[in-house]
Design a protein around this motif. Sequence first.
Motif, PDB file in Angstrom:
ATOM      1  N   GLN A  23     -10.528   3.361  -0.288  1.00 45.94           N
ATOM      2  CA  GLN A  23     -11.855   3.888   0.039  1.00 45.94           C
ATOM      3  C   GLN A  23     -11.817   4.726   1.313  1.00 45.94           C
ATOM      4  O   GLN A  23     -12.469   5.763   1.390  1.00 45.94           O
ATOM      5  CB  GLN A  23     -12.870   2.741   0.178  1.00 45.94           C
ATOM      6  CG  GLN A  23     -13.262   2.127  -1.141  1.00 45.94           C
ATOM      7  CD  GLN A  23     -14.277   1.002  -1.006  1.00 45.94           C
ATOM      8  OE1 GLN A  23     -14.549   0.510   0.083  1.00 45.94           O
ATOM      9  NE2 GLN A  23     -14.839   0.579  -2.132  1.00 45.94           N
ATOM     10  N   GLU A  24     -11.046   4.276   2.306  1.00 47.38           N
ATOM     11  CA  GLU A  24     -10.906   5.053   3.548  1.00 47.38           C
ATOM     12  C   GLU A  24     -10.260   6.408   3.268  1.00 47.38           C
ATOM     13  O   GLU A  24     -10.708   7.435   3.776  1.00 47.38           O
ATOM     14  CB  GLU A  24     -10.084   4.274   4.589  1.00 47.38           C
ATOM     15  CG  GLU A  24     -10.845   3.167   5.255  1.00 47.38           C
ATOM     16  CD  GLU A  24     -12.035   3.673   6.059  1.00 47.38           C
ATOM     17  OE1 GLU A  24     -11.924   4.674   6.775  1.00 47.38           O
ATOM     18  OE2 GLU A  24     -13.113   3.047   5.944  1.00 47.38           O
ATOM     19  N   GLU A  25      -9.201   6.409   2.482  1.00 50.22           N
ATOM     20  CA  GLU A  25      -8.517   7.663   2.147  1.00 50.22           C
ATOM     21  C   GLU A  25      -9.432   8.580   1.330  1.00 50.22           C
ATOM     22  O   GLU A  25      -9.386   9.801   1.492  1.00 50.22           O
ATOM     23  CB  GLU A  25      -7.218   7.380   1.410  1.00 50.22           C
ATOM     24  CG  GLU A  25      -6.144   6.756   2.282  1.00 50.22           C
ATOM     25  CD  GLU A  25      -4.861   6.456   1.541  1.00 50.22           C
ATOM     26  OE1 GLU A  25      -4.488   7.232   0.640  1.00 50.22           O
ATOM     27  OE2 GLU A  25      -4.229   5.420   1.864  1.00 50.22           O
ATOM     28  N   MET A  26     -10.266   8.001   0.482  1.00 49.17           N
ATOM     29  CA  MET A  26     -11.203   8.809  -0.302  1.00 49.17           C
ATOM     30  C   MET A  26     -12.218   9.468   0.608  1.00 49.17           C
ATOM     31  O   MET A  26     -12.583  10.628   0.391  1.00 49.17           O
ATOM     32  CB  MET A  26     -11.893   7.943  -1.377  1.00 49.17           C
ATOM     33  CG  MET A  26     -10.966   7.552  -2.505  1.00 49.17           C
ATOM     34  SD  MET A  26     -11.618   6.266  -3.608  1.00 49.17           S
ATOM     35  CE  MET A  26     -13.068   7.038  -4.281  1.00 49.17           C
ATOM     36  N   PHE A  38      -1.737   7.281  -3.545  1.00 48.15           N
ATOM     37  CA  PHE A  38      -3.193   7.339  -3.386  1.00 48.15           C
ATOM     38  C   PHE A  38      -3.872   7.692  -4.696  1.00 48.15           C
ATOM     39  O   PHE A  38      -4.862   7.075  -5.078  1.00 48.15           O
ATOM     40  CB  PHE A  38      -3.554   8.352  -2.290  1.00 48.15           C
ATOM     41  CG  PHE A  38      -5.012   8.687  -2.239  1.00 48.15           C
ATOM     42  CD1 PHE A  38      -5.950   7.733  -1.892  1.00 48.15           C
ATOM     43  CD2 PHE A  38      -5.460   9.970  -2.552  1.00 48.15           C
ATOM     44  CE1 PHE A  38      -7.300   8.036  -1.844  1.00 48.15           C
ATOM     45  CE2 PHE A  38      -6.803  10.276  -2.517  1.00 48.15           C
ATOM     46  CZ  PHE A  38      -7.732   9.314  -2.166  1.00 48.15           C
ATOM     47  N   SER A  39      -3.359   8.667  -5.417  1.00 46.24           N
ATOM     48  CA  SER A  39      -4.010   9.101  -6.658  1.00 46.24           C
ATOM     49  C   SER A  39      -4.067   7.971  -7.682  1.00 46.24           C
ATOM     50  O   SER A  39      -5.050   7.840  -8.421  1.00 46.24           O
ATOM     51  CB  SER A  39      -3.292  10.315  -7.253  1.00 46.24           C
ATOM     52  OG  SER A  39      -1.949   9.999  -7.558  1.00 46.24           O
ATOM     53  N   VAL A  40      -3.038   7.127  -7.716  1.00 45.81           N
ATOM     54  CA  VAL A  40      -3.016   5.994  -8.653  1.00 45.81           C
ATOM     55  C   VAL A  40      -4.060   4.959  -8.234  1.00 45.81           C
ATOM     56  O   VAL A  40      -4.818   4.450  -9.062  1.00 45.81           O
ATOM     57  CB  VAL A  40      -1.603   5.360  -8.710  1.00 45.81           C
ATOM     58  CG1 VAL A  40      -1.618   4.063  -9.506  1.00 45.81           C
ATOM     59  CG2 VAL A  40      -0.604   6.344  -9.295  1.00 45.81           C
ATOM     60  N   ARG A  41      -4.124   4.658  -6.923  1.00 46.90           N
ATOM     61  CA  ARG A  41      -5.105   3.687  -6.434  1.00 46.90           C
ATOM     62  C   ARG A  41      -6.523   4.201  -6.668  1.00 46.90           C
ATOM     63  O   ARG A  41      -7.404   3.462  -7.092  1.00 46.90           O
ATOM     64  CB  ARG A  41      -4.880   3.391  -4.951  1.00 46.90           C
ATOM     65  CG  ARG A  41      -3.634   2.558  -4.697  1.00 46.90           C
ATOM     66  CD  ARG A  41      -3.455   2.206  -3.235  1.00 46.90           C
ATOM     67  NE  ARG A  41      -2.853   3.340  -2.534  1.00 46.90           N
ATOM     68  CZ  ARG A  41      -3.384   3.954  -1.486  1.00 46.90           C
ATOM     69  NH1 ARG A  41      -4.523   3.551  -0.971  1.00 46.90           N
ATOM     70  NH2 ARG A  41      -2.772   4.971  -0.915  1.00 46.90           N
ATOM     71  N   GLN A  42      -6.750   5.488  -6.396  1.00 42.06           N
ATOM     72  CA  GLN A  42      -8.078   6.081  -6.577  1.00 42.06           C
ATOM     73  C   GLN A  42      -8.489   6.002  -8.047  1.00 42.06           C
ATOM     74  O   GLN A  42      -9.620   5.634  -8.374  1.00 42.06           O
ATOM     75  CB  GLN A  42      -8.060   7.526  -6.094  1.00 42.06           C
ATOM     76  CG  GLN A  42      -9.396   8.218  -6.185  1.00 42.06           C
ATOM     77  CD  GLN A  42      -9.322   9.660  -5.707  1.00 42.06           C
ATOM     78  OE1 GLN A  42      -8.253  10.266  -5.628  1.00 42.06           O
ATOM     79  NE2 GLN A  42     -10.471  10.218  -5.376  1.00 42.06           N
ATOM     80  N   HIS A  43      -7.574   6.339  -8.932  1.00 45.03           N
ATOM     81  CA  HIS A  43      -7.863   6.286 -10.363  1.00 45.03           C
ATOM     82  C   HIS A  43      -8.142   4.844 -10.806  1.00 45.03           C
ATOM     83  O   HIS A  43      -9.058   4.596 -11.590  1.00 45.03           O
ATOM     84  CB  HIS A  43      -6.694   6.884 -11.153  1.00 45.03           C
ATOM     85  CG  HIS A  43      -6.930   6.947 -12.621  1.00 45.03           C
ATOM     86  ND1 HIS A  43      -7.852   7.797 -13.188  1.00 45.03           N
ATOM     87  CD2 HIS A  43      -6.391   6.243 -13.642  1.00 45.03           C
ATOM     88  CE1 HIS A  43      -7.864   7.625 -14.500  1.00 45.03           C
ATOM     89  NE2 HIS A  43      -6.984   6.686 -14.798  1.00 45.03           N
ATOM     90  N   LEU A 103       0.817  -1.214   0.000  1.00 42.84           N
ATOM     91  CA  LEU A 103       0.000   0.000   0.000  1.00 42.84           C
ATOM     92  C   LEU A 103       0.849   1.262   0.000  1.00 42.84           C
ATOM     93  O   LEU A 103       0.525   2.238  -0.663  1.00 42.84           O
ATOM     94  CB  LEU A 103      -0.923   0.015   1.220  1.00 42.84           C
ATOM     95  CG  LEU A 103      -2.165  -0.823   1.138  1.00 42.84           C
ATOM     96  CD1 LEU A 103      -2.929  -0.768   2.446  1.00 42.84           C
ATOM     97  CD2 LEU A 103      -3.045  -0.358   0.005  1.00 42.84           C
ATOM     98  N   GLN A 104       1.930   1.240   0.746  1.00 47.16           N
ATOM     99  CA  GLN A 104       2.752   2.419   0.866  1.00 47.16           C
ATOM    100  C   GLN A 104       3.458   2.770  -0.447  1.00 47.16           C
ATOM    101  O   GLN A 104       3.791   3.928  -0.678  1.00 47.16           O
ATOM    102  CB  GLN A 104       3.810   2.227   1.971  1.00 47.16           C
ATOM    103  CG  GLN A 104       3.232   2.128   3.362  1.00 47.16           C
ATOM    104  CD  GLN A 104       2.597   0.779   3.667  1.00 47.16           C
ATOM    105  OE1 GLN A 104       2.945  -0.231   3.056  1.00 47.16           O
ATOM    106  NE2 GLN A 104       1.655   0.756   4.590  1.00 47.16           N
TER     107      GLN A 104
END
Length: 187
Positions: free
Chosen positions: A179-182, A20-25, A15-16
């Motif tokens: 999803q949590e970070e979003m 985040f932007s790549v995972r969200q996309h 995860l690290q």
Amino acid sequence: MTSQLSNRLNSQLSLQSIPFSVRQHALSFVPKILKPSLRFVPFFAQKSLLIPALHSVFKEAINDGDFEFLTEKWLKISITDIDLHWWLSFQNNSLVMAAPSQAIQEDVSFKASGDDLLLIAGRKQDPDTLFFQRRLQIEGDTELGLEVKNLIDAIDLDQLPSSVHKVINMLAEVVEQTQEEMKHAKK
């Protein structure tokens, strides 16, 4: 070989290490790629992958007769974001799958996004929570739906091959964390 691939994926895709932007996309982009692509996967290919996988996961439950309630009944599973639907039943001590062309009328249906089904498979969310959040829809025969939900709850992920278990867990963790970070990003 698959164990080596799984170990390599685990070490490379922590995860690290994925922004985040790549995972969200990816969460929004992957269904857009899969939806049109899956139209070209013939039914027999889907069936030849899904039925053996289900028999592997539910081997003990099938042997114990836990699927008898599904005899002469049909369960429809829909992955809503990729418009994929499967009709399953239990006949002659075996799970069976109907082709969409058979126009089966299901007795109960389960509908959720691929992400939410992955969270259930990875034990990051339980079906009841997703149901009450309206992210898992169960329609039709309530008693039958409850029996299916109870079977899902009883799945022993340790029965899966370790490489499959690891990949499901890794993907579920990525979905859960993203999803949590979003949620926090919206606040």
